[in-house]
Write a protein that holds these residues in place. Structure first.
Motif, PDB file in Angstrom:
ATOM      1  N   GLU A  25     -92.349 110.243  10.037  1.00 45.91           N
ATOM      2  CA  GLU A  25     -93.417 110.502   9.090  1.00 45.91           C
ATOM      3  C   GLU A  25     -93.989 109.601   8.440  1.00 45.91           C
ATOM      4  N   PHE A  26     -92.954 108.633   7.717  1.00 47.64           N
ATOM      5  CA  PHE A  26     -93.443 107.680   6.697  1.00 47.64           C
ATOM      6  C   PHE A  26     -94.034 106.615   7.418  1.00 47.64           C
ATOM      7  N   ASN A  27     -93.872 106.254   8.459  1.00 47.44           N
ATOM      8  CA  ASN A  27     -94.877 105.398   9.520  1.00 47.44           C
ATOM      9  C   ASN A  27     -95.970 105.922   9.675  1.00 47.44           C
ATOM     10  N   LEU A  28     -96.309 107.272   9.907  1.00 50.71           N
ATOM     11  CA  LEU A  28     -97.624 107.737  10.115  1.00 50.71           C
ATOM     12  C   LEU A  28     -98.427 107.548   8.796  1.00 50.71           C
ATOM     13  N   HIS A  29     -97.876 108.119   7.581  1.00 51.08           N
ATOM     14  CA  HIS A  29     -98.462 107.899   6.351  1.00 51.08           C
ATOM     15  C   HIS A  29     -98.798 106.492   6.086  1.00 51.08           C
ATOM     16  N   SER A  30     -97.911 105.493   6.390  1.00 49.44           N
ATOM     17  CA  SER A  30     -98.238 104.333   6.233  1.00 49.44           C
ATOM     18  C   SER A  30     -99.418 103.735   6.967  1.00 49.44           C
ATOM     19  N   LEU A  31     -99.767 104.075   8.153  1.00 49.68           N
ATOM     20  CA  LEU A  31    -100.679 103.768   9.075  1.00 49.68           C
ATOM     21  C   LEU A  31    -102.025 104.424   8.565  1.00 49.68           C
ATOM     22  N   SER A  32    -101.782 105.695   8.024  1.00 48.20           N
ATOM     23  CA  SER A  32    -103.018 106.604   7.403  1.00 48.20           C
ATOM     24  C   SER A  32    -103.545 105.803   6.329  1.00 48.20           C
ATOM     25  N   PHE A  33    -102.671 105.288   5.544  1.00 44.08           N
ATOM     26  CA  PHE A  33    -103.036 104.412   4.124  1.00 44.08           C
ATOM     27  C   PHE A  33    -103.694 103.142   4.522  1.00 44.08           C
ATOM     28  N   LEU A  34    -103.082 102.417   5.709  1.00 42.70           N
ATOM     29  CA  LEU A  34    -103.944 101.177   5.752  1.00 42.70           C
ATOM     30  C   LEU A  34    -105.216 101.518   6.655  1.00 42.70           C
ATOM     31  N   ASN A  35    -105.299 102.560   7.497  1.00 45.81           N
ATOM     32  CA  ASN A  35    -106.451 102.803   7.957  1.00 45.81           C
ATOM     33  C   ASN A  35    -107.630 103.223   6.860  1.00 45.81           C
ATOM     34  N   LEU A  36    -107.113 103.950   5.894  1.00 47.93           N
ATOM     35  CA  LEU A  36    -108.345 104.347   4.704  1.00 47.93           C
ATOM     36  C   LEU A  36    -108.296 102.763   3.931  1.00 47.93           C
ATOM     37  N   LEU A  37    -107.554 102.186   3.723  1.00 54.85           N
ATOM     38  CA  LEU A  37    -107.775 100.843   3.142  1.00 54.85           C
ATOM     39  C   LEU A  37    -108.782 100.047   3.823  1.00 54.85           C
ATOM     40  N   ALA A  56    -111.194 101.442   6.126  1.00 51.52           N
ATOM     41  CA  ALA A  56    -112.154 102.126   6.301  1.00 51.52           C
ATOM     42  C   ALA A  56    -113.206 102.500   5.062  1.00 51.52           C
ATOM     43  N   ALA A  57    -112.136 103.025   4.149  1.00 55.36           N
ATOM     44  CA  ALA A  57    -112.576 103.600   2.883  1.00 55.36           C
ATOM     45  C   ALA A  57    -112.680 102.625   1.612  1.00 55.36           C
ATOM     46  N   GLY A  58    -111.842 101.696   1.906  1.00 57.55           N
ATOM     47  CA  GLY A  58    -111.420 100.818   0.435  1.00 57.55           C
ATOM     48  C   GLY A  58    -110.304 100.960  -0.317  1.00 57.55           C
ATOM     49  N   GLN A  59    -110.040 100.209  -1.459  1.00 57.03           N
ATOM     50  CA  GLN A  59    -108.900 100.304  -2.193  1.00 57.03           C
ATOM     51  C   GLN A  59    -108.859 101.663  -2.947  1.00 57.03           C
ATOM     52  N   THR A  60    -109.725 102.255  -3.604  1.00 57.80           N
ATOM     53  CA  THR A  60    -109.550 103.376  -4.336  1.00 57.80           C
ATOM     54  C   THR A  60    -109.047 104.470  -3.560  1.00 57.80           C
ATOM     55  N   ALA A  61    -109.662 104.865  -2.387  1.00 54.91           N
ATOM     56  CA  ALA A  61    -109.255 105.891  -1.137  1.00 54.91           C
ATOM     57  C   ALA A  61    -107.777 105.718  -1.059  1.00 54.91           C
ATOM     58  N   ALA A  62    -107.491 104.643  -0.788  1.00 52.42           N
ATOM     59  CA  ALA A  62    -106.068 104.213  -0.188  1.00 52.42           C
ATOM     60  C   ALA A  62    -105.052 104.275  -1.216  1.00 52.42           C
ATOM     61  N   LEU A  63    -105.604 103.967  -2.458  1.00 52.35           N
ATOM     62  CA  LEU A  63    -104.532 104.002  -3.752  1.00 52.35           C
ATOM     63  C   LEU A  63    -104.323 105.629  -3.990  1.00 52.35           C
ATOM     64  N   GLN A  64    -105.404 106.523  -4.147  1.00 57.60           N
ATOM     65  CA  GLN A  64    -105.279 107.808  -4.039  1.00 57.60           C
ATOM     66  C   GLN A  64    -104.251 108.562  -3.242  1.00 57.60           C
ATOM     67  N   TYR A  65    -104.291 107.951  -1.617  1.00 54.33           N
ATOM     68  CA  TYR A  65    -103.581 108.653  -0.571  1.00 54.33           C
ATOM     69  C   TYR A  65    -102.263 108.185  -1.148  1.00 54.33           C
ATOM     70  N   GLN A  87    -100.591 110.383  -3.500  1.00 56.41           N
ATOM     71  CA  GLN A  87    -100.503 111.630  -3.038  1.00 56.41           C
ATOM     72  C   GLN A  87     -99.234 111.825  -2.408  1.00 56.41           C
ATOM     73  N   HIS A  88     -99.245 111.073  -1.374  1.00 55.66           N
ATOM     74  CA  HIS A  88     -98.086 111.201  -0.123  1.00 55.66           C
ATOM     75  C   HIS A  88     -96.776 110.325  -0.285  1.00 55.66           C
ATOM     76  N   PHE A  89     -96.877 108.961  -1.027  1.00 58.12           N
ATOM     77  CA  PHE A  89     -95.597 108.374  -0.784  1.00 58.12           C
ATOM     78  C   PHE A  89     -94.425 108.416  -1.605  1.00 58.12           C
ATOM     79  N   ALA A  90     -94.719 109.483  -2.523  1.00 54.88           N
ATOM     80  CA  ALA A  90     -93.230 109.709  -3.499  1.00 54.88           C
ATOM     81  C   ALA A  90     -92.201 110.140  -2.928  1.00 54.88           C
ATOM     82  N   PRO A  91     -92.053 111.226  -1.664  1.00 51.85           N
ATOM     83  CA  PRO A  91     -90.940 111.625  -1.338  1.00 51.85           C
ATOM     84  C   PRO A  91     -90.256 110.480  -0.554  1.00 51.85           C
TER      85      PRO A  91
END
Length: 315
Positions: free
Chosen positions: A112-124, A126-135, A138-142
């Motif tokens: 599940e962490f690997n999926l979130h990591s790839l989602s973060f990188l994909n956002l970075l 496609a959408a830039g630093q702000t969107a990736a940082l917000q993601y 929201q998701h990395f704390a656990p």
């Protein structure tokens, strides 16, 4: 092609005869034909060849085909989305099966962490630093207790968002091959939860058979010259090495009793280096202090000069 494959053996009454120029093997038809049909159908479903598989099971009148097909439909639905760079279905699947995927049912899995990591990188990308940082917020704390080092590297990617990935210290994280790796890992995890190996049993059997067939044909020729029949052998008179790629776990089946070893019936090494299960040794020896002869060579042994063999646990 499927009809030709399925009818390769000639069905006649009680037996199916599979013929080769050198050897002929006899199989009980009803049970083994049904098993072979199911293995072929499952292979086709596993490969995503649903139309072909449906036609095959219909011709073969395979019972329970819908139940066999359903988990592979779900698997390929998620795989198709991963290949289109949509990880939402995979994340939903990982969250639904968190208790089975994680060693600690209360925490998310590494997959599940690997999926979130790839989602973060994909956002970075496609959408830039702000969107990736917000993601990330929201998701990395656990995951911070188990994956803090990986999270720190992901945060480092934010500093190189405008550069060519090959010119950064994080080229491995930003590589396009990450999508293929995630797709492969999802297939592995999904097959594991279905109680299946990642590799198709049919593909493994065919590959192993292609390795074993030449020495078997040679053995059949030698036995035929000595007026012996390979098909009449209860077990092969020689050992055929298939290679390490076909070794999946450390197990031992006693050559005398044909039972798989257990904690109560462990394998024991004789002085001649042949291995039997403990219960077989006790039956042959009849008495713990009695000298007995190895059933596979002339050497003698006693129960007190055998050595316990312990196989390592392999996940």
């Amino acid at each position: 092609r499927i009809r030709h494959l399925y009818c390769k053996g000639q069905v006649s009454g009680k037996y199916v005869w599979l013929c080769s120029p050198k050897a002929r093997v006899q199989h009980s038809a009803p049970r083994r034909c049904c098993c072979c049909t199911q293995v072929i159908a499952e292979h086709l479903y596993r490969e995503g060849r649903f139309e072909l598989a449906d036609e095959f099971v219909q011709e073969a009148a395979l019972p329970g085909a819908d139940e066999l097909k359903a988990p592979y439909v779900a698997l390929h639905t998620v795989l198709q989305q991963i290949r289109h760079h949509n990880l939402a279905p995979a994340l939903e699947w990982a969250q639904q099966h968190r208790a089975k995927l994680s060693p600690n049912a209360d925490s998310p899995s590494s997959f599940e962490f690997n999926l979130h990591s790839l989602s973060f990188l994909n956002l970075l990308t496609a959408a830039g630093q702000t969107a990736a940082l917000q993601y990330a917020q929201q998701h990395f704390a656990p995951f911070k207790a188990r994956h803090m080092r990986e999270i720190q590297r992901l945060m480092g990617c934010l500093l190189y968002a405008d550069r060519d990935p090959e010119d950064t210290p994080y080229a491995d994280l930003l590589s396009p091959t990450r999508w293929d790796e995630v797709a492969k890992e999802f297939s592995r995890q999904a097959c594991s939860l279905m109680g299946q190996a990642y590799d198709s049993p049919l593909a493994v059997t065919v590959a192993a058979g292609s390795v074993a067939l030449p020495p078997l044909l040679k053995l059949a020729t030698v036995m035929e010259a000595n007026k012996q029949d390979l098909a009449s052998c209860i077990q092969l008179p020689i050992e055929i090495e298939l290679g390490q790629e076909f070794v999946y776990r450390s197990i031992f089946a006693c050559p005398v009793s044909r039972d798989q070893s257990t904690a109560d019936n462990p394998p024991k090494l004789l002085p001649c280096n042949h291995v039997l299960c403990e219960q077989s040794i006790l039956k042959i020896a009849r008495n713990r202090n009695r000298v007995f002869k190895c059933p596979y060579c002339p050497m003698e042994a006693r129960t007190d000069n055998t050595r316990l063999i312990i196989f390592p646990d392999i996940a």
